[in-house]
Design a protein around this motif. Structure first.
Motif, PDB file in Angstrom:
ATOM      1  N   PRO A   1       0.813  -1.228   0.000  1.00  9.96           N
ATOM      2  CA  PRO A   1       0.000   0.000   0.000  1.00  9.96           C
ATOM      3  C   PRO A   1       0.844   1.275   0.000  1.00  9.96           C
TER       4      PRO A   1
ATOM      5  N   LEU B   1      -6.281  11.485   1.541  1.00 10.06           N
ATOM      6  CA  LEU B   1      -6.890  10.256   2.044  1.00 10.06           C
ATOM      7  C   LEU B   1      -6.047   9.037   1.685  1.00 10.06           C
ATOM      8  N   ALA B   2      -5.520   8.997   0.475  1.00 13.18           N
ATOM      9  CA  ALA B   2      -4.681   7.871   0.067  1.00 13.18           C
ATOM     10  C   ALA B   2      -3.405   7.812   0.896  1.00 13.18           C
TER      11      ALA B   2
ATOM     12  N   ALA C   1      -4.289   6.622   4.424  1.00 11.72           N
ATOM     13  CA  ALA C   1      -4.540   5.180   4.447  1.00 11.72           C
ATOM     14  C   ALA C   1      -3.241   4.392   4.326  1.00 11.72           C
TER      15      ALA C   1
ATOM     16  N   LEU D   1      -1.515   4.404   7.600  1.00  8.27           N
ATOM     17  CA  LEU D   1      -2.181   3.504   8.554  1.00  8.27           C
ATOM     18  C   LEU D   1      -1.771   2.047   8.338  1.00  8.27           C
ATOM     19  N   SER D   2      -1.404   1.695   7.107  1.00  8.09           N
ATOM     20  CA  SER D   2      -1.004   0.308   6.837  1.00  8.09           C
ATOM     21  C   SER D   2       0.285  -0.064   7.559  1.00  8.09           C
TER      22      SER D   2
END
Length: 612
Positions: free
Chosen positions: A349, A448-449, A452, A455-456
């Motif tokens: 990600p 947002l990407a 995220a 967060l991974s």
């Protein structure tokens, strides 16, 4: 009375009798805006500090009773260094100490002794103990690194605060940083790296004559060179490996940036190169003697001791998630040399989002230089031979071109990947900053990407275990009945790189006594090459075997004469066996056979000697 004839109303209590000059109003507006910026920056810094505290909360509230579960040996070593560094307040400023590996001693600069961390925190160490200082540094290095990168991104790159905070979070709390927090203070103390980058950028801007009729800003160039020399000198005493990785990364970036913007390179290169040479010369004046001590002084080593082929990053590790993240798998440990070396492990990600951000922003010369440096450092991390999925492929890695070179062999290949974290963080910062300035879907989608993706790789708190209690013989100061301050105390069994536990005795006592052997880097290999620790003398090897097997050996006159020679070689004042030693009964019988009856002191048996 008409309205035109009415008198003007008297000024109210909130009205000034005379209108403020426009300049004063502008200054007040700027001051209010600056206050708002500082409040926002302070909030970001407090969030980073809170997050670092949460990651290390298992060491608290009593660091003296808890220790890192994944790398307790290195924590023991660093706490001993911190206790020794604190002695600077008592005038002990030597770069070679006799308090370990007695009587030969240990070269502190040949070891990662974090002198520039331990000395400023000496009051904390003396007041609360080295475990407290260690715990503060574990959290402080993470938070300080994140804050420093945030300030660089927001002030030097001019990025918006959200963009700078997201990028800095990866720089300070990325997988490599969190894993290195398991005992490697010299690798996580990277808060001076953004300062070095800022000074290099400042020097470059000052050397560029564009837009200035008088040519390069020589005064600014001089101050940048002096500042760079000062910061580099301090970083040597924090961690030379981080400094080497920083210098190599900046060199690659400089080449990439020059190729991407050749007009700038033509204009600024002479002054920029001259400023760097000036900074290097000034730093060398300061560091000449310390570097001589490190490489050619007593107990110094001129080579690295860790095999590059073993400490290389696995190619598949880049697309996996660290076992120290929320979504990671414990199986990822098999792709690295240990839980402190998850230096790659960015995962699909984050890699995909970073690649997308780089392509989206790739027209900028800075982004292209960053991407080039990231690819070079990532490739070098693969070591002299590419390993994929734990299997050697036979394909030579780019590091093979550097393998064996002086200085380079002191840096582990896998740690080259640590330089990729801030580079990826910079790409994310620039992309989010651009997105926030543009209308359309990118304004929301890019942040947002990036969020995220971060967060991974969200980390989990560092695991800890209960710290083995220290004997009353040490904590109660009873050791003073056995050895004078400055003398040599021989713990049974002696400390080794594999089990440095007895070094905690000296740490608790403020390193007021020396110890033989121990955990350190010294010149005990062939031809004076670097080794971890030294060889055990026959008596310490004999006692270590008893501690391991619990079987007392047959002791004759030969063993007794050898024991006397070993004690004399160590210049020992005392041999001590505490009740918590493994197979303490068998060890006591062996010691009595070697030295005769012992003397009971608190929870230890002691044998005293008169050193020559």
């Amino acid at each position: 009375m008409t309205s035109a004839a009415r008198p003007a109303p008297a000024p109210g209590p909130d009205q000034a009798l005379h209108p403020a000059p426009p300049a004063v109003g502008a200054r007040l507006a700027r001051a209010r805006a600056a206050a708002r910026r500082h409040r926002a920056d302070l909030l970001v810094g407090l969030l980073f500090v809170a997050f670092a505290g949460w990651l290390t909360h298992r060491l608290w509230p009593a660091p003296g009773t808890r220790m890192l579960a994944l790398n307790p040996a290195d924590q023991t070593l660093y706490e001993w260094f911190l206790a020794l560094d604190a002695r600077a307040l008592r005038g002990d400023l030597s770069l070679v100490t006799d308090r370990l590996n007695a009587p030969d001693g240990v070269n502190l600069l040949a070891n990662t002794s974090v002198v520039a961390l331990g000395m400023p925190l000496a009051p904390v160490t003396l007041a609360f103990g080295a475990p407290v200082t260690f715990a503060l540094l574990v959290a402080g290095d993470l938070a300080g690194t994140a804050v420093a990168w945030y300030l660089l991104f927001s002030r030097v790159l001019g990025a918006r605060r959200l963009a700078a905070a997201l990028g800095a979070a990866l720089c300070g709390f990325g997988p490599g940083m969190v894993s290195q927090s398991n005992g490697h203070l010299h690798m996580t103390a990277q808060w001076l790296v953004p300062v070095i980058v800022w000074l290099v950028v400042r020097l470059l801007r000052a050397a560029d004559p564009a837009g200035r009729p008088d040519g390069p800003d020589r005064r600014r160039m001089a101050s940048s060179a002096v500042g760079l020399a000062a910061v580099v000198s301090v970083q040597v005493f924090v961690g030379e490996e981080v400094l080497f990785l920083t210098a190599l990364t900046l060199a690659v970036m400089a080449v990439g940036y020059g190729l991407a913007d050749r007009e700038l390179a033509r204009r600024a290169l002479p002054g920029f190169a001259g400023g760097l040479l000036c900074a290097a010369g000034l730093a060398l004046l300061v560091l000449a003697y310390p570097l001589w001590v490190q490489f050619a002084g007593p107990q110094g080593v001129a080579d690295g001791m860790f095999p590059a082929a073993y400490f290389s990053a696995d190619l598949t590790g880049w697309v996996r998630l660290s076992a120290l993240t929320v979504f990671g798998s414990p199986e990822s440990v098999r792709l690295t040399t240990g839980p402190a070396e998850f230096t790659t492990f960015l995962g699909w990600p984050l890699l995909l989002v970073a690649a997308g951000c780089a392509v989206w922003s790739g027209r900028r010369a800075l982004v292209r230089a960053i991407v080039a440096a990231a690819l070079v450092m990532a490739a070098l991390a693969l070591g002299p031979e590419v390993v994929a999925g734990g299997e050697r492929t036979g394909v030579p890695g780019p590091y093979a071109l550097l393998d064996g070179l002086p200085v380079v062999d002191g840096a582990l290949p896998t740690r080259f990947a640590l330089a990729v974290l801030p580079l990826v963080g910079a790409v994310l910062t620039l992309a989010v900053h651009r997105a926030l300035r543009e209308p359309g879907p990118a304004r929301r989608l890019v942040p947002l990407a990036v969020g995220a993706a971060l967060l991974s790789v969200f980390p989990t708190p560092l695991p800890t275990v209960d710290r083995p209690p220290l004997p009353e013989f040490v904590t109660g100061g009873h050791w003073r009945q056995c050895v004078r301050p400055g003398g040599v105390l021989v713990p049974v069994p002696t400390a080794t790189p594999r089990d440095p536990g007895p070094m905690r005795w000296a740490t608790a006592a403020g390193v007021e006594f020396g110890m033989p052997e121990g955990f350190f880097i010294g010149p005990y290999g062939r031809g004076g090459s670097a080794t971890m620790g030294t060889w055990q003398r026959p008596t310490s090897a004999l006692l270590a075997d008893v501690a391991r097997r619990g079987v007392p050996p047959a002791v004759g006159d030969g063993q007794r004469r050898q024991a006397a020679r070993d004690v004399a070689a160590w210049r020992a004042s005392c041999v001590a066996l505490t009740d918590d030693a493994p197979h303490a009964t068998a060890l006591r019988r062996t010691l009595e056979a070697l030295f005769g009856p012992g003397t009971r002191v608190a929870d230890a048996w002691t044998w005293r000697f008169s050193p020559a």
